[in-house]
Design a protein around this motif. Structure first.
Motif, PDB file in Angstrom:
ATOM      1  N   PRO A   1      -0.454  20.027  62.737  1.00  0.00           N
ATOM      2  CA  PRO A   1      -0.726  20.700  64.006  1.00  0.00           C
ATOM      3  C   PRO A   1       0.456  21.588  64.383  1.00  0.00           C
ATOM      4  CG  PRO A   1      -1.285  18.372  64.138  1.00  0.00           C
ATOM      5  CD  PRO A   1      -0.557  18.555  62.842  1.00  0.00           C
ATOM      6  N   GLY A   2       0.173  22.831  64.648  1.00  0.00           N
ATOM      7  CA  GLY A   2       1.224  23.792  64.953  1.00  0.00           C
ATOM      8  C   GLY A   2       0.869  25.148  64.388  1.00  0.00           C
ATOM      9  N   GLU A   3       1.041  26.168  65.180  1.00  0.00           N
ATOM     10  CA  GLU A   3       0.654  27.518  64.787  1.00  0.00           C
ATOM     11  C   GLU A   3       1.630  28.092  63.761  1.00  0.00           C
ATOM     12  OE1 GLU A   3       0.663  29.521  68.517  1.00  0.00           O
ATOM     13  OE2 GLU A   3      -1.270  28.683  69.154  1.00  0.00           O
ATOM     14  N   ILE A   4       1.082  28.800  62.775  1.00  0.00           N
ATOM     15  CA  ILE A   4       1.899  29.542  61.817  1.00  0.00           C
ATOM     16  C   ILE A   4       1.977  30.980  62.318  1.00  0.00           C
ATOM     17  CG2 ILE A   4       2.143  30.305  59.431  1.00  0.00           C
ATOM     18  CD1 ILE A   4       0.438  27.883  58.635  1.00  0.00           C
ATOM     19  N   THR A   5       3.151  31.384  62.771  1.00  0.00           N
ATOM     20  CA  THR A   5       3.289  32.693  63.423  1.00  0.00           C
ATOM     21  C   THR A   5       4.224  33.627  62.670  1.00  0.00           C
ATOM     22  OG1 THR A   5       5.049  31.827  64.834  1.00  0.00           O
ATOM     23  CG2 THR A   5       2.804  31.759  65.712  1.00  0.00           C
ATOM     24  N   SER A   6       4.675  33.236  61.491  1.00  0.00           N
ATOM     25  CA  SER A   6       5.524  34.109  60.678  1.00  0.00           C
ATOM     26  C   SER A   6       4.887  34.308  59.316  1.00  0.00           C
ATOM     27  CB  SER A   6       6.933  33.515  60.514  1.00  0.00           C
ATOM     28  OG  SER A   6       6.861  32.259  59.867  1.00  0.00           O
ATOM     29  N   ALA A   7       5.297  35.367  58.634  1.00  0.00           N
ATOM     30  CA  ALA A   7       4.741  35.642  57.311  1.00  0.00           C
ATOM     31  C   ALA A   7       5.291  34.653  56.294  1.00  0.00           C
ATOM     32  CB  ALA A   7       5.087  37.068  56.891  1.00  0.00           C
ATOM     33  N   PRO A   8       4.471  34.186  55.347  1.00  0.00           N
ATOM     34  CA  PRO A   8       4.982  33.350  54.274  1.00  0.00           C
ATOM     35  C   PRO A   8       5.935  34.145  53.368  1.00  0.00           C
ATOM     36  CG  PRO A   8       2.574  33.272  54.395  1.00  0.00           C
ATOM     37  CD  PRO A   8       3.028  34.417  55.233  1.00  0.00           C
ATOM     38  N   LEU A   9       6.641  33.432  52.522  1.00  0.00           N
ATOM     39  CA  LEU A   9       7.509  34.038  51.508  1.00  0.00           C
ATOM     40  C   LEU A   9       7.082  33.513  50.147  1.00  0.00           C
ATOM     41  CD1 LEU A   9      10.081  35.575  50.518  1.00  0.00           C
ATOM     42  CD2 LEU A   9      11.316  33.428  50.886  1.00  0.00           C
ATOM     43  N   TYR A  10       6.819  34.434  49.213  1.00  0.00           N
ATOM     44  CA  TYR A  10       6.529  34.059  47.837  1.00  0.00           C
ATOM     45  C   TYR A  10       7.768  34.323  47.001  1.00  0.00           C
ATOM     46  CZ  TYR A  10       4.358  33.799  43.231  1.00  0.00           C
ATOM     47  OH  TYR A  10       4.057  33.457  41.939  1.00  0.00           O
ATOM     48  N   ALA A  11       8.298  33.286  46.336  1.00  0.00           N
ATOM     49  CA  ALA A  11       9.496  33.429  45.511  1.00  0.00           C
ATOM     50  C   ALA A  11       9.533  32.324  44.476  1.00  0.00           C
ATOM     51  CB  ALA A  11      10.758  33.380  46.386  1.00  0.00           C
ATOM     52  N   GLN A  12       9.900  32.690  43.249  1.00  0.00           N
ATOM     53  CA  GLN A  12      10.097  31.733  42.158  1.00  0.00           C
ATOM     54  C   GLN A  12       8.862  30.855  41.935  1.00  0.00           C
ATOM     55  OE1 GLN A  12      13.749  29.759  43.345  1.00  0.00           O
ATOM     56  NE2 GLN A  12      15.000  31.366  42.429  1.00  0.00           N
ATOM     57  N   GLY A  13       7.698  31.464  42.107  1.00  0.00           N
ATOM     58  CA  GLY A  13       6.455  30.748  41.861  1.00  0.00           C
ATOM     59  C   GLY A  13       6.025  29.823  42.965  1.00  0.00           C
ATOM     60  N   ASN A  14       6.766  29.795  44.070  1.00  0.00           N
ATOM     61  CA  ASN A  14       6.418  28.953  45.211  1.00  0.00           C
ATOM     62  C   ASN A  14       6.072  29.807  46.421  1.00  0.00           C
ATOM     63  OD1 ASN A  14       6.953  26.491  43.867  1.00  0.00           O
ATOM     64  ND2 ASN A  14       9.135  26.653  44.344  1.00  0.00           N
ATOM     65  N   ILE A  15       5.339  29.210  47.349  1.00  0.00           N
ATOM     66  CA  ILE A  15       5.063  29.865  48.629  1.00  0.00           C
ATOM     67  C   ILE A  15       5.741  29.035  49.718  1.00  0.00           C
ATOM     68  CG2 ILE A  15       2.811  28.709  48.891  1.00  0.00           C
ATOM     69  CD1 ILE A  15       3.560  32.315  49.954  1.00  0.00           C
ATOM     70  N   TYR A  16       6.553  29.673  50.533  1.00  0.00           N
ATOM     71  CA  TYR A  16       7.309  29.009  51.588  1.00  0.00           C
ATOM     72  C   TYR A  16       6.797  29.504  52.942  1.00  0.00           C
ATOM     73  CZ  TYR A  16      10.533  28.269  47.682  1.00  0.00           C
ATOM     74  OH  TYR A  16      11.079  27.922  46.471  1.00  0.00           O
ATOM     75  N   VAL A  17       6.647  28.574  53.888  1.00  0.00           N
ATOM     76  CA  VAL A  17       6.150  28.967  55.204  1.00  0.00           C
ATOM     77  C   VAL A  17       6.629  27.957  56.242  1.00  0.00           C
ATOM     78  CG1 VAL A  17       3.953  27.719  54.982  1.00  0.00           C
ATOM     79  CG2 VAL A  17       4.099  29.725  56.481  1.00  0.00           C
ATOM     80  N   GLY A  18       6.920  28.442  57.427  1.00  0.00           N
ATOM     81  CA  GLY A  18       7.288  27.582  58.541  1.00  0.00           C
ATOM     82  C   GLY A  18       6.272  27.708  59.668  1.00  0.00           C
ATOM     83  N   ASN A  19       6.375  26.819  60.660  1.00  0.00           N
ATOM     84  CA  ASN A  19       5.457  26.898  61.787  1.00  0.00           C
ATOM     85  C   ASN A  19       6.214  26.748  63.109  1.00  0.00           C
ATOM     86  OD1 ASN A  19       5.974  24.153  62.124  1.00  0.00           O
ATOM     87  ND2 ASN A  19       3.931  23.486  61.510  1.00  0.00           N
ATOM     88  N   GLU A  20       5.472  26.787  64.198  1.00  0.00           N
ATOM     89  CA  GLU A  20       6.104  26.768  65.521  1.00  0.00           C
ATOM     90  C   GLU A  20       6.773  25.443  65.850  1.00  0.00           C
ATOM     91  OE1 GLU A  20       3.503  27.061  68.820  1.00  0.00           O
ATOM     92  OE2 GLU A  20       2.175  25.448  68.161  1.00  0.00           O
ATOM     93  N   MET A  21       6.458  24.387  65.084  1.00  0.00           N
ATOM     94  CA  MET A  21       7.078  23.078  65.302  1.00  0.00           C
ATOM     95  C   MET A  21       8.463  22.988  64.667  1.00  0.00           C
ATOM     96  SD  MET A  21       4.692  21.843  67.101  1.00  0.00           S
ATOM     97  CE  MET A  21       5.285  20.163  67.317  1.00  0.00           C
ATOM     98  N   GLY A  22       8.836  24.023  63.934  1.00  0.00           N
ATOM     99  CA  GLY A  22      10.129  24.013  63.254  1.00  0.00           C
ATOM    100  C   GLY A  22      10.065  23.422  61.860  1.00  0.00           C
ATOM    101  N   SER A  23       8.882  23.075  61.390  1.00  0.00           N
ATOM    102  CA  SER A  23       8.718  22.510  60.056  1.00  0.00           C
ATOM    103  C   SER A  23       8.709  23.611  59.007  1.00  0.00           C
ATOM    104  CB  SER A  23       7.427  21.713  59.963  1.00  0.00           C
ATOM    105  OG  SER A  23       7.400  20.652  60.904  1.00  0.00           O
ATOM    106  N   MET A  24       9.204  23.293  57.817  1.00  0.00           N
ATOM    107  CA  MET A  24       9.177  24.218  56.689  1.00  0.00           C
ATOM    108  C   MET A  24       8.460  23.546  55.526  1.00  0.00           C
ATOM    109  SD  MET A  24       9.986  27.163  55.392  1.00  0.00           S
ATOM    110  CE  MET A  24      11.189  27.804  56.554  1.00  0.00           C
ATOM    111  N   PHE A  25       7.599  24.317  54.850  1.00  0.00           N
ATOM    112  CA  PHE A  25       6.797  23.794  53.760  1.00  0.00           C
ATOM    113  C   PHE A  25       6.972  24.679  52.520  1.00  0.00           C
ATOM    114  CE2 PHE A  25       4.750  22.803  57.745  1.00  0.00           C
ATOM    115  CZ  PHE A  25       4.381  21.478  57.610  1.00  0.00           C
ATOM    116  N   ALA A  26       6.865  24.071  51.354  1.00  0.00           N
ATOM    117  CA  ALA A  26       6.872  24.796  50.085  1.00  0.00           C
ATOM    118  C   ALA A  26       5.776  24.225  49.192  1.00  0.00           C
ATOM    119  CB  ALA A  26       8.217  24.677  49.393  1.00  0.00           C
TER     120      ALA A  26
END
Length: 208
Positions: free
Chosen positions: A183-208
């Motif tokens: 739960p939490g809005e994704i308000t920034s663009a993801p980043l694709y690098a080194q075969g992974n996709i990285y993204v954060g959300n409004e809760m301050g969480s970061m995912f890969a």
């Protein structure tokens, strides 16, 4: 320490949801005075500027590909995507509501391999033909796709306010997968690098 190379006074209007883009030795930026500007990155001198909407409408981060700058601006009649010659600022084409999309000017754009990507206010992610602005594909997400599109590995990635991350075939728009992060809005663009996709959300969480 950092040393200021140059500075230019603003126009009194902001640039809250966008950033500069560097391509082919030129620095491009937009601001809420309704202008897009191309500058010499070493001196800050304005090489050309073009007014594309009225004051105080949000503008996003443009994209550059093949000598063309792609930018979204919003105005009283809705959102428009513009294709401009990077050297002169002359308009190559523009597209607005006739496309069936209300283009969101707050979203970071992407352009690659003949397609320009962005999002619309009605929750659609889209790809336009770089040569003429026609809609190649679009897809309606479960919420507003707000942060912008990242391209990599043949896919287009975008997050949504519904908390999902989506992956599409970048050429056809076919949905490859979608995953709910938390739960939490994704308000920034993801980043694709080194075969992974990285993204954060409004809760301050970061995912890969």
């Amino acid at each position: 320490p950092l040393v200021t190379q140059w500075a230019q006074n603003g126009t009194g209007t902001g640039a809250e949801l966008d950033g500069p883009v560097m391509a082919d030795g030129l620095l491009f930026s937009t601001s809420e005075d309704g202008y897009i500007r191309a500058r010499d990155p070493y001196t800050g001198d304005v090489l050309w500027e073009r007014m594309l909407c009225g004051e105080y409408y949000y503008t996003g981060t443009p994209a550059v590909d093949g000598g063309v700058v792609y930018a979204t601006f919003y105005g009283p009649s809705g959102g428009y995507v513009y294709a401009l010659d990077e050297l002169t600022g002359n308009e190559i084409w523009s597209v607005g509501s006739s496309s069936g999309l209300d283009f969101n000017a707050r979203v970071q754009m992407a352009a690659r391999d003949g397609l320009v990507y962005g999002a619309a206010w009605n929750g659609y992610v889209y790809a336009l033909d770089e040569s003429n602005g026609s809609v190649v594909w679009n897809y309606s997400t479960g919420g507003m796709a707000y942060g912008g599109v990242a391209i990599g590995g043949g896919w287009a990635f975008v997050g949504s306010l519904d908390g999902y991350l989506y992956a599409f075939d970048k050429d056809t728009g076919a949905l490859q997968w979608s995953t709910f992060l938390e739960p939490g809005e994704i308000t920034s663009a993801p980043l694709y690098a080194q075969g992974n996709i990285y993204v954060g959300n409004e809760m301050g969480s970061m995912f890969a």
